[in-house]
Design an enzyme around this catalytic site. Sequence first.
Site, short mmCIF file in Angstrom:
data_model
loop_
_atom_site.label_atom_id
_atom_site.label_comp_id
_atom_site.label_asym_id
_atom_site.label_seq_id
_atom_site.Cartn_x
_atom_site.Cartn_y
_atom_site.Cartn_z
N GLU A 1 0.80 -1.23 0.00
CA GLU A 1 0.00 0.00 0.00
C GLU A 1 0.83 1.28 0.00
OE1 GLU A 1 -2.72 -0.31 3.29
OE2 GLU A 1 -3.77 -2.03 2.41
N ASN B 1 2.03 -5.12 -3.20
CA ASN B 1 0.62 -5.42 -2.89
C ASN B 1 -0.13 -4.12 -2.61
OD1 ASN B 1 -1.32 -7.58 -2.22
ND2 ASN B 1 -1.26 -6.77 -0.14
N HIS C 1 -10.51 -5.79 -2.11
CA HIS C 1 -11.54 -5.56 -1.08
C HIS C 1 -12.67 -4.80 -1.77
CE1 HIS C 1 -9.05 -7.00 2.16
NE2 HIS C 1 -8.08 -6.18 1.83
N GLU D 1 -6.43 -10.45 -1.22
CA GLU D 1 -7.19 -10.24 0.02
C GLU D 1 -8.68 -10.16 -0.28
OE1 GLU D 1 -5.60 -6.97 2.31
OE2 GLU D 1 -3.53 -7.55 1.89
N ASP E 1 -12.45 -9.95 -0.55
CA ASP E 1 -13.73 -10.01 0.16
C ASP E 1 -14.68 -9.03 -0.51
OD1 ASP E 1 -12.58 -7.64 1.20
OD2 ASP E 1 -12.38 -8.44 3.23
C1 XIL Z 1 -6.30 -6.15 8.26
C2 XIL Z 1 -6.64 -7.30 9.15
O1 XIL Z 1 -7.58 -8.11 8.50
C3 XIL Z 1 -7.21 -6.80 10.46
O2 XIL Z 1 -7.36 -7.88 11.37
C4 XIL Z 1 -6.29 -5.75 11.08
O3 XIL Z 1 -6.90 -5.22 12.23
C5 XIL Z 1 -6.01 -4.67 10.08
O4 XIL Z 1 -5.47 -5.23 8.91
N1 XIL Z 1 -4.89 -4.44 3.71
C6 XIL Z 1 -3.94 -5.33 4.13
C7 XIL Z 1 -4.24 -6.23 5.25
O5 XIL Z 1 -2.88 -5.45 3.49
O6 XIL Z 1 -3.09 -6.51 6.01
C8 XIL Z 1 -5.31 -5.66 6.15
O7 XIL Z 1 -5.62 -6.65 7.13
C9 XIL Z 1 -6.51 -5.28 5.35
C10 XIL Z 1 -6.15 -4.24 4.33
#
Ligand code: XIL
Length: 671
Positions: A168, A211, A248, A276, A278
Amino acid sequence: MNPLKRLGCRRASVLGLLAATVLATPGTATGASDAPETVRASTLGAQAAQSGRYFGTAVAAGRLGDGTYTGILDREFNSVTPENEMKWDTIEPSRGSFNFGPGDQIVNRATSHGQRMRGHTLVWHSQLPGWVSSIRDAGTLRGVMNNHITTVMNHHKGRIHSWDVVNEAFADGSSGQLRSSVFRDVLGDGFLEQAFRTARTADPAAKLCYNDYNIEDWNAAKTQGDYRMVRDFKARGVPIDCVGLQAHFGAGGPPGSFQTTLSSFAALGVDVQITELDIAQASPTAYANTVRACMNVARCTGITVWGIRDSDSWRSSENPLLFDRNGNKKSAYNSVLTTLGGTPATTRSTPAARALPGSYSWSSSGQLIAPKSDPTHNIAGIKDPTVVYYNGKYHVFASTASSSGYNLVYLNFGDWSQAGSATHHYLDRTAIGTGYRAAPQVFYNAPQRLWYLVYQTGNASYSTNPDISNPNGWSAPRNFYSSMPEIIRQNIGNGYWVDMWVICDSANCYLFSSDDNGHLYRSQTTVGQFPNGFTNTVIALQDSKNALFEASNVYKVQGSNQYLLLVEAIGSDGRRYFRSWTAAGLAGSWTQLAASESNPFARANNVSFPAGAWTRDISHGEMIRAGYDQTLTIPACRLQYLYQGLNPGAGGDYNLLPWRLGLLTQTNSTC
Ligand code: XIL
C-alpha cells in the site's frame, strides 16, 4: 499396550516380507476413447490446483484452536497468508527484538498440512510501531528497514514462496504518487527500490510482490501509478516478481476493467495474484466475476480470500466471505467453485456432510522417532504415542520400554523433519514418578483450561498440567476408579487391563479401555464432573481376543455426526494392524468401517513405504487431530496417524523389542 513381559512371538521372519502384497499400479488409460474427463474437484484448493493456481485464505493464529475453522481451512485451502502475525508491530515491536512466535505457529501448521505460505508484509505504513514511524534520520531508517526485511526473510527462508515486500505505498485519489509515510517522507520514493533489492539479497528464492488496494480499476490514477512503478522496475532490473491486487470490493464486485488490469500488469512480465478478496454481501455474481477474470489471465496464479467465515472477517458486518458464521458454505462459495471449474457438492448425490471412506490407503514415513537413552535411562523401545498440535508445535508423549519396565517420555518439535532431533524429557523425573506408567493419551480440557495426560498404571490414571510444554508441570498420578470395575473383572480372563482413552461430547465424557481378551469397555461421567464420577461401565464392543486386542482410539469426525473407533488387532500373520468402526454417538453401537485383514484401516497391505519397509506391524498410536481439546476431533480428509512399528527381524524379550515411531499419511482421500 500390553505391559507384561512375554516372549516375542515373532522371530526373524522373511516370510512376512516375501508375502508383502505387491499391488500393481492401476493401469493408466491408453486409447483415446479411455481419455479421462477433466476431473472436477469439490474443494476450492483442489479445483484451483487443476489449472495450476492456488486458492488461499488469511489465517489468524488465535483461531487455530477452533476445530470448525481449521476443518474448513484444511479442506478448502492450499495457501495461507497470516492476517496480522507477520506485520511489523507484531514481529519487531521494539528495535532489534523480534517476536516470531505467532507467525511461526501459522507457518509450521501450514507447512505440515501441505499449504503454501504467502508472507505479509515487510514494509507498510500501517500496523507499524511508533519507534519506526518516529525515526527522522534517513540513515537510521534505511538501516532499520533493511535489517527488518533481512531478519524476517532469513527467519522464514525456504518456507514462504512469496513476500509482500511493500504494501500500500501509493496514495488514493488522483495523484498517482506515493502516499505520505515515514518511509516516503524520510527516504524518498527510492525506499521501494531499496526494499526490493534488500529482499532479493535476503532470500533469492522467494517471489517478491508489491501489494495494494484500489488498483483493480484500470482507469484509476492509483492503478496507473502502480503500473508505472512496476514498468520502471522491470525496465531498470529492480527485482520484482509479482503484483498483489487486494480486491476488497463493495457489493458490486470488481470493476468492469478488472481483467484488463490483471493482464496489463502480467504483460509487464510479473505474475499477478488476488491477495485479500472479500466482497460486501458476497454476491455470487460478484465473486464469479472476480474469479473469472483471474482464470482468464494465464499469469494470474492464485486467489486468496481475506478470512474463512463471515465472523472471521475484518469487515464482519458486511458478511463478505464464502462461509457463514457457522462455517456453512454460502452461495458465493458454489459460484467460486463452479467458476474455478469444479462441481459444488450440493449438485451431486453425495451428502453434504463429509463421511469417512470405507477403505484406506496410506504412505508411511521412515522411522521418525527412536529412543534416546541417557545414563539413567537405557530405553529399548519407544511406544504408544499420543500427539497434539498446539501453539505451533507437535507435542508427543509415549511409553518407554526397558528392562526395568515402562514409563513415559515427552518431546516437542515444529515439524516432522525435526522429530528425530527433539529433546526427550523423561517423565519419571517429574511428579508422575517412577514405576509402571504407560500408554499415554493427552488432551486439553477446555472447560477446565487444563491439560490431561491419561495413562495406565494397573488402574486408569491421569495427571494434569496447565502448560503442555512444561514437562515438570504434571501433577502426581490419580486414579479414575477406586478399583477395577466389576464387569472388567468378570471378562478379563488372562488378559491385562490396558490403554485407557477419554473423549467427551458436549454433555458427557467417556473412558474406553481394553482387556487383551476381546473386550472394549466404556464408562461415563458428565463433562462437569470429569475427571470424577466414572460409572456405568459396559462392554462397548467384543470379538475374539486377537480381532479386538488393545490400543483403542475414539474420535469425532469433523464436519459430520460420525465418531470413529480404531482398535488394534493381531493378524493371521502375527503382525499388528488396525480395524475401524463408526457410530453416530459415543454411547452408540459401532458399525464396521474398514475392519478386515483384506480391507483394514491400516495394515502392512494398505501402506506403502517410499523410504523403505521398515516395519510389518502398524501398531498402537494416534491420529493427528484437527484440534486439541476433549472432543478429540479429527479431520475427515488427508488423515495422518502416528504409529509404532518394528524391525520385522526383531525378536526376543517383548519388553526389549526395538519399537520406533513413524507417520502414516492417507493417500486415497477424495477431499
Ligand atoms: C487487516 C486485518 O484483516 C485486520 O485484522 C487488522 O486489524 C487490520 O489489517 N490491507 C492489508 C491487510 O494489506 O493486512 C489488512 O488486514 C486489510 C487491508
